[in-house]
Motif scaffolding. Structure first.
Motif, PDB file in Angstrom:
ATOM      1  N   SER A  40     -10.916  -1.152  -5.657  1.00 17.96           N
ATOM      2  CA  SER A  40     -10.176  -0.076  -6.207  1.00 17.96           C
ATOM      3  C   SER A  40     -11.146   1.018  -6.535  1.00 17.96           C
ATOM      4  O   SER A  40     -12.218   0.324  -6.534  1.00 17.96           O
ATOM      5  CB  SER A  40      -9.455  -0.169  -7.731  1.00 17.96           C
ATOM      6  OG  SER A  40      -8.355  -1.205  -7.994  1.00 17.96           O
TER       7      SER A  40
ATOM      8  N   ASP B 295      -7.040  -3.357 -12.185  1.00 17.38           N
ATOM      9  CA  ASP B 295      -6.164  -3.875 -12.418  1.00 17.38           C
ATOM     10  C   ASP B 295      -4.266  -2.509 -12.011  1.00 17.38           C
ATOM     11  O   ASP B 295      -3.816  -2.612 -12.154  1.00 17.38           O
ATOM     12  CB  ASP B 295      -4.937  -3.864 -13.839  1.00 17.38           C
ATOM     13  CG  ASP B 295      -5.254  -2.646 -14.745  1.00 17.38           C
ATOM     14  OD1 ASP B 295      -5.922  -1.753 -14.475  1.00 17.38           O
ATOM     15  OD2 ASP B 295      -4.579  -2.546 -15.797  1.00 17.38           O
TER      16      ASP B 295
ATOM     17  N   TYR C  77      -2.884  -2.950  -9.540  1.00 17.23           N
ATOM     18  CA  TYR C  77      -0.992  -2.949  -9.348  1.00 17.23           C
ATOM     19  C   TYR C  77      -0.774  -2.813 -10.209  1.00 17.23           C
ATOM     20  O   TYR C  77       0.686  -2.591 -10.283  1.00 17.23           O
ATOM     21  CB  TYR C  77      -1.172  -4.905  -8.975  1.00 17.23           C
ATOM     22  CG  TYR C  77      -1.419  -5.077 -10.123  1.00 17.23           C
ATOM     23  CD1 TYR C  77      -1.327  -6.351 -11.482  1.00 17.23           C
ATOM     24  CD2 TYR C  77      -3.150  -6.108 -10.222  1.00 17.23           C
ATOM     25  CE1 TYR C  77      -2.009  -6.716 -11.895  1.00 17.23           C
ATOM     26  CE2 TYR C  77      -3.948  -6.875 -10.658  1.00 17.23           C
ATOM     27  CZ  TYR C  77      -3.318  -7.128 -12.071  1.00 17.23           C
ATOM     28  OH  TYR C  77      -3.782  -8.375 -12.475  1.00 17.23           O
ATOM     29  N   THR C  78      -1.133  -2.647 -11.545  1.00 19.90           N
ATOM     30  CA  THR C  78      -0.612  -2.220 -12.932  1.00 19.90           C
ATOM     31  C   THR C  78      -0.646  -1.014 -12.720  1.00 19.90           C
ATOM     32  O   THR C  78       0.635  -0.586 -13.237  1.00 19.90           O
ATOM     33  CB  THR C  78      -0.467  -2.938 -14.015  1.00 19.90           C
ATOM     34  OG1 THR C  78      -2.023  -2.635 -14.530  1.00 19.90           O
ATOM     35  CG2 THR C  78      -0.119  -4.350 -13.400  1.00 19.90           C
ATOM     36  N   GLU C  79      -1.821  -0.314 -12.844  1.00 15.98           N
ATOM     37  CA  GLU C  79      -2.026   1.260 -12.810  1.00 15.98           C
ATOM     38  C   GLU C  79      -1.060   2.018 -11.799  1.00 15.98           C
ATOM     39  O   GLU C  79      -0.723   3.381 -12.287  1.00 15.98           O
ATOM     40  CB  GLU C  79      -3.341   1.465 -13.141  1.00 15.98           C
ATOM     41  CG  GLU C  79      -3.765   1.098 -14.677  1.00 15.98           C
ATOM     42  CD  GLU C  79      -5.576   1.187 -14.287  1.00 15.98           C
ATOM     43  OE1 GLU C  79      -5.973   2.306 -15.093  1.00 15.98           O
ATOM     44  OE2 GLU C  79      -6.217   1.124 -13.351  1.00 15.98           O
ATOM     45  N   TYR C  80      -1.137   1.690 -10.452  1.00 16.19           N
ATOM     46  CA  TYR C  80      -0.659   2.638  -9.729  1.00 16.19           C
ATOM     47  C   TYR C  80       0.062   1.461  -8.816  1.00 16.19           C
ATOM     48  O   TYR C  80      -0.293   1.141  -8.055  1.00 16.19           O
ATOM     49  CB  TYR C  80      -1.845   2.833  -8.605  1.00 16.19           C
ATOM     50  CG  TYR C  80      -3.254   4.028  -9.593  1.00 16.19           C
ATOM     51  CD1 TYR C  80      -2.468   5.586  -9.693  1.00 16.19           C
ATOM     52  CD2 TYR C  80      -3.738   3.386 -10.605  1.00 16.19           C
ATOM     53  CE1 TYR C  80      -3.872   6.783 -10.611  1.00 16.19           C
ATOM     54  CE2 TYR C  80      -5.043   4.876 -10.896  1.00 16.19           C
ATOM     55  CZ  TYR C  80      -4.659   5.925 -11.080  1.00 16.19           C
ATOM     56  OH  TYR C  80      -4.941   6.374 -11.703  1.00 16.19           O
ATOM     57  N   PRO C  81       1.081   0.944  -9.524  1.00 12.32           N
ATOM     58  CA  PRO C  81       2.002   0.340  -8.676  1.00 12.32           C
ATOM     59  C   PRO C  81       2.358   0.844  -7.092  1.00 12.32           C
ATOM     60  O   PRO C  81       2.347  -0.198  -5.686  1.00 12.32           O
ATOM     61  CB  PRO C  81       2.861  -0.160  -9.631  1.00 12.32           C
ATOM     62  CG  PRO C  81       3.134   1.296 -10.601  1.00 12.32           C
ATOM     63  CD  PRO C  81       1.551   0.647 -10.025  1.00 12.32           C
TER      64      PRO C  81
END
Length: 70
Positions: A15, A45, A47-51
């Protein structure tokens, strides 16, 4: 020390806003394994912030390893 190899397909992601040590370590792994390192927005994370962006970064790899090239 011998060269490292892993038989399974692999993708390394870092990231953009993570601590620089993560990018450094991923770069070293990538060099040893012959794998490119890709970046995604966010921190640890993504994958949760910028799926959507995370999925876009992973989709080509997953299509390739699954045999779905479209």
């Amino acid at each position: 020390m011998s060269d490292a190899t892993i038989a399974a397909p692999m993708r390394l992601l870092v990231s953009e806003d993570s601590l620089s040590v993560f990018a450094e370590v991923a770069g070293r792994f990538g060099e040893r394994l012959g794998v490119d390192v890709s970046t995604t927005p966010g921190r640890h994370d993504a994958y949760t912030e910028y799926p959507d962006e995370f999925a876009a970064a992973m989709r080509p790899f997953l299509r390739k390893v699954s045999g779905l090239q479209n």
